[in-house]
Design a protein around this motif. Structure first.
Motif, mmCIF file in Angstrom:
data_model
loop_
_atom_site.group_PDB
_atom_site.id
_atom_site.type_symbol
_atom_site.label_atom_id
_atom_site.label_comp_id
_atom_site.label_asym_id
_atom_site.label_seq_id
_atom_site.Cartn_x
_atom_site.Cartn_y
_atom_site.Cartn_z
ATOM 1 N N LEU A 181 -14.457 -2.166 -5.196
ATOM 2 C CA LEU A 181 -14.299 -1.844 -3.834
ATOM 3 C C LEU A 181 -13.456 -0.780 -3.638
ATOM 4 O O LEU A 181 -12.331 -0.475 -4.383
ATOM 5 N N ILE A 182 -13.820 0.483 -2.779
ATOM 6 C CA ILE A 182 -13.032 1.408 -2.567
ATOM 7 C C ILE A 182 -12.886 1.418 -1.003
ATOM 8 O O ILE A 182 -14.021 1.403 -0.240
ATOM 9 N N LEU A 183 -11.625 1.310 -0.650
ATOM 10 C CA LEU A 183 -11.097 1.033 0.851
ATOM 11 C C LEU A 183 -10.502 2.420 1.291
ATOM 12 O O LEU A 183 -9.634 3.148 0.309
ATOM 13 N N SER A 184 -10.608 2.561 2.558
ATOM 14 C CA SER A 184 -9.728 3.990 2.939
ATOM 15 C C SER A 184 -8.857 3.463 4.181
ATOM 16 O O SER A 184 -9.245 2.300 4.618
ATOM 17 N N ASP A 185 -7.686 4.037 4.370
ATOM 18 C CA ASP A 185 -6.623 3.770 5.324
ATOM 19 C C ASP A 185 -6.430 2.438 5.385
ATOM 20 O O ASP A 185 -6.766 1.623 6.323
ATOM 21 N N VAL A 186 -5.834 2.085 4.246
ATOM 22 C CA VAL A 186 -5.391 0.672 4.101
ATOM 23 C C VAL A 186 -3.969 0.431 4.342
ATOM 24 O O VAL A 186 -3.007 1.257 3.995
ATOM 25 N N THR A 187 -3.427 -0.746 4.999
ATOM 26 C CA THR A 187 -2.283 -1.257 5.274
ATOM 27 C C THR A 187 -1.924 -2.299 4.729
ATOM 28 O O THR A 187 -2.590 -3.329 4.895
ATOM 29 N N PHE A 188 -0.731 -2.490 3.809
ATOM 30 C CA PHE A 188 -0.422 -3.809 3.154
ATOM 31 C C PHE A 188 0.792 -4.371 3.817
ATOM 32 O O PHE A 188 1.786 -3.758 4.457
ATOM 33 N N CYS A 189 0.777 -5.545 4.068
ATOM 34 C CA CYS A 189 1.790 -6.388 4.760
ATOM 35 C C CYS A 189 2.316 -7.530 3.832
ATOM 36 O O CYS A 189 1.571 -8.243 3.472
ATOM 37 N N GLU A 190 3.651 -7.482 3.607
ATOM 38 C CA GLU A 190 4.487 -8.766 3.226
ATOM 39 C C GLU A 190 5.749 -8.797 3.776
ATOM 40 O O GLU A 190 6.632 -7.775 3.398
ATOM 41 N N GLN A 191 5.747 -10.090 4.204
ATOM 42 C CA GLN A 191 7.168 -10.443 4.908
ATOM 43 C C GLN A 191 7.486 -9.401 5.832
ATOM 44 O O GLN A 191 8.956 -8.972 5.793
ATOM 45 N N ASN A 192 6.947 -9.073 6.784
ATOM 46 C CA ASN A 192 7.142 -8.211 7.927
ATOM 47 C C ASN A 192 7.495 -6.253 7.222
ATOM 48 O O ASN A 192 8.067 -5.842 8.108
ATOM 49 N N GLU A 193 7.007 -6.070 6.099
ATOM 50 C CA GLU A 193 7.361 -4.817 5.497
ATOM 51 C C GLU A 193 5.942 -4.282 5.379
ATOM 52 O O GLU A 193 4.852 -5.160 4.776
ATOM 53 N N LEU A 228 3.104 -1.230 4.286
ATOM 54 C CA LEU A 228 3.021 0.007 3.508
ATOM 55 C C LEU A 228 1.527 0.713 3.520
ATOM 56 O O LEU A 228 0.527 -0.359 3.661
ATOM 57 N N LYS A 229 1.448 1.909 3.906
ATOM 58 C CA LYS A 229 0.238 2.580 4.340
ATOM 59 C C LYS A 229 -0.337 3.322 3.158
ATOM 60 O O LYS A 229 0.581 4.136 2.812
ATOM 61 N N ILE A 230 -1.408 3.334 2.705
ATOM 62 C CA ILE A 230 -1.963 4.295 1.682
ATOM 63 C C ILE A 230 -3.347 4.655 2.134
ATOM 64 O O ILE A 230 -4.205 4.130 2.954
ATOM 65 N N ASP A 231 -3.817 5.985 1.860
ATOM 66 C CA ASP A 231 -5.163 6.630 2.109
ATOM 67 C C ASP A 231 -6.313 5.959 1.545
ATOM 68 O O ASP A 231 -7.252 5.757 2.239
ATOM 69 N N ARG A 232 -6.126 5.610 0.201
ATOM 70 C CA ARG A 232 -7.287 5.176 -0.465
ATOM 71 C C ARG A 232 -6.804 3.993 -1.411
ATOM 72 O O ARG A 232 -5.887 4.358 -2.281
ATOM 73 N N LEU A 233 -7.627 3.120 -1.643
ATOM 74 C CA LEU A 233 -7.456 1.933 -2.593
ATOM 75 C C LEU A 233 -8.675 1.712 -3.384
ATOM 76 O O LEU A 233 -9.703 1.442 -2.684
ATOM 77 N N LYS A 234 -8.632 1.254 -4.617
ATOM 78 C CA LYS A 234 -9.781 0.863 -5.204
ATOM 79 C C LYS A 234 -9.162 -0.389 -5.999
ATOM 80 O O LYS A 234 -8.305 -0.681 -6.540
ATOM 81 N N ILE A 235 -9.939 -1.392 -5.852
ATOM 82 C CA ILE A 235 -9.907 -2.840 -6.156
ATOM 83 C C ILE A 235 -11.135 -3.170 -7.140
ATOM 84 O O ILE A 235 -12.093 -2.900 -6.922
#
Length: 107
Positions: A75-87, A89-96
């Motif tokens: 999977l190729i995703l764009s404009d991704v926001t990660f959330c872990e315990q109210n923290e 992290l934003k990244i432009d592109r993610l490959k899973i």
């Protein structure tokens, strides 16, 4: 046969570098090096599901691309926001890369 994708991790690369040095110095034959890497693949694939318990959520603005080949999803995703315990992290592109983790599922 186990998935070899964990060889690209820091631990996997370090192991491969060390094995290459041993082979260059003539301390181990190539057949043993191959067996060591195979054992690493088997061990990591067995232990990760048992010991990795971290959970993280993420949200992507767009799914750019997806494909499945030999039971491996990419999977190729764009404009991704990660959330872990109210923290956050934003990244432009993610490959899973996702593989079937059941024992004996890989070919």
């Amino acid at each position: 046969m186990a998935y070899q994708m964990y060889r690209a991790s820091t631990l996997g690369k370090t192991l491969q570098d060390t094995i290459e040095e041993f082979m260059q110095w003539g301390q181990i034959p190539q057949s043993l090096a191959y067996k060591m890497l195979l054992q690493y693949d088997l061990s990591v694939n067995k232990v990760l599901p048992q010991r990795a318990h971290a959970r993280v959520t993420f949200k992507a603005r767009k799914l750019e691309n997806y494909r499945c080949c030999d039971n491996v999803w990419t999977l190729i995703l764009s404009d991704v926001t990660f959330c872990e315990q109210n923290e956050f992290l934003k990244i432009d592109r993610l490959k899973i890369v996702s593989c079937d983790g059941r024992v004996g599922a890989c070919r």
